[in-house]
Design an enzyme around this catalytic site. Structure first.
Site: not given
Length: 226
Positions: A53-55
């Site tokens: 999942i994105d930062k």
């Protein structure tokens, strides 16, 4: 410190670890700053992410503790038997109660993910967004991508969505929602100077483990409701 992140364990056994990741830290692969895999390694714990999942995204992230478990989990993601649910706050409201976005993705300049067709060719009929096949770029690699959503509540200015990515492309939910005119609030991909967090949360994940269908959930952050 890794011990601080371990306070957010949702589920753990001898083979897997599920965390409720806060926004602002990457899962792995950062060159010049810390990420979860590196912090765990520094503390003597080897973890293998089953997905990313994105930062800027908070919520459920699934790790394997060994390579056999990692292989079993990643095969499920590759076969798309894992069910993924996200919560997103978008602007403005005015969305249909349910929607389906079927827009192929490509990678443009500076490695930015974009819709693989001119913006003006995107059409919406009965809560379904798409582009004609003739409009899809044929000079770059393109990737079929589908996201469905349900509106949980909305005002003229904001909508809280439950989003389900049926494919696992990088930045898929963020790009899909932005290109249909409803970007996620606080998303630095589409806001020049966002204030506060990006309102995208990995809410639920359902997968097979140890002979059982397992669902894990990271509760909706309080600021989403506000």
């Amino acid at each position: 410190m890794w011990a601080d992140f371990r306070e957010h364990v949702i589920l753990e056994d001898e083979a897997i670890l599920v965390l409720n990741k806060p926004p602002g830290i990457s899962v792995m692969g950062e060159r010049h700053e810390s990420d979860l895999v590196r912090l765990a390694a520094d503390a003597g714990e080897e973890l293998f992410p089953a997905h990313r999942i994105d930062k800027v995204t908070s919520g459920v992230i699934l790790f394997a503790k060994n390579l056999p478990a990692h292989g079993a989990l990643t095969r499920q993601f590759n076969k798309r038997t894992v069910e993924k649910s996200y919560l997103a706050v978008v602007s403005p409201g005015g969305l249909p109660e349910t929607g389906h976005i079927d827009l192929p993705l490509s990678v443009g300049r500076k490695n930015r993910v974009r819709i693989a067709a001119p913006r003006e060719t995107i059409t919406e009929t009965g809560g379904r967004w798409g582009v004609p096949a003739s409009a899809v770029f044929d000079t770059v690699s393109t990737y079929p991508s589908q996201t469905s959503f349900t509106v949980r509540t909305q005002t003229p200015d904001r909508a809280l969505l439950e989003a389900h990515p049926h494919t696992g492309r990088r930045h898929q939910i963020r790009v899909h929602l932005a290109w249909i005119g409803h970007p996620i609030v606080g998303d630095p991909l589409f806001e020049k100077h966002p204030e506060g967090r990006t309102y995208l949360h990995s809410w639920r994940l359902t997968f097979d483990h140890a002979g059982t269908r397992v669902t894990v959930e990271a509760p909706m952050p309080a600021d989403f409701a506000r």
